[in-house]
Design a protein around this motif. Structure first.
Motif, PDB file in Angstrom:
ATOM      1  N   ARG A  41       0.833  -1.205   0.000  1.00 50.45           N
ATOM      2  CA  ARG A  41       0.000   0.000   0.000  1.00 50.45           C
ATOM      3  C   ARG A  41       0.867   1.254   0.000  1.00 50.45           C
ATOM      4  N   ASN A  42       2.132   1.085   0.312  1.00 52.45           N
ATOM      5  CA  ASN A  42       3.057   2.216   0.360  1.00 52.45           C
ATOM      6  C   ASN A  42       3.839   2.358  -0.947  1.00 52.45           C
ATOM      7  N   VAL A  43       3.299   1.863  -2.035  1.00 54.39           N
ATOM      8  CA  VAL A  43       4.018   1.903  -3.306  1.00 54.39           C
ATOM      9  C   VAL A  43       4.336   3.336  -3.727  1.00 54.39           C
ATOM     10  N   ASN A  44       3.564   4.311  -3.283  1.00 54.74           N
ATOM     11  CA  ASN A  44       3.868   5.705  -3.612  1.00 54.74           C
ATOM     12  C   ASN A  44       5.206   6.128  -3.041  1.00 54.74           C
ATOM     13  N   GLN A  45       5.551   5.604  -1.858  1.00 56.92           N
ATOM     14  CA  GLN A  45       6.867   5.889  -1.293  1.00 56.92           C
ATOM     15  C   GLN A  45       7.954   5.269  -2.162  1.00 56.92           C
ATOM     16  N   PHE A  46       7.680   4.114  -2.708  1.00 56.94           N
ATOM     17  CA  PHE A  46       8.631   3.473  -3.616  1.00 56.94           C
ATOM     18  C   PHE A  46       8.825   4.328  -4.862  1.00 56.94           C
TER      19      PHE A  46
END
Length: 79
Positions: free
Chosen positions: A69-74
């Motif tokens: 769910r934190n793919v935006n940080q990636f």
């Protein structure tokens, strides 16, 4: 398995390219082989210093990173 146990980044090893810990095999080569249609077993035959446990753990890590769910940080980290 901890990422630091899986991947080594050292300027003295392949100029700092991420490699499987304990080897001089770039992590990128695993993905290149799989992209080319080479099986995991063939990759392991080509690079006997990489264990199946290491390769599977790297694939699991990539899966967890890319489906998190934190793919935006990636996205931000690789931009």
């Amino acid at each position: 398995m901890d990422i630091k146990e899986l991947i080594t980044v050292d300027a003295d090893i392949l100029g700092g390219q991420p490699v499987f810990t304990g080897t001089r095999v770039p992590v990128e080569s695993l993905f290149d082989h799989l992209e080319a249609g080479v099986s995991l077993d063939e990759f392991l035959d080509d690079f006997p210093t990489v264990t199946k446990e290491q390769a599977v753990a790297i694939l699991d890590l990539a899966n967890r990173l890319l489906t998190s769910r934190n793919v935006n940080q990636f996205y931000a980290a690789v931009a």
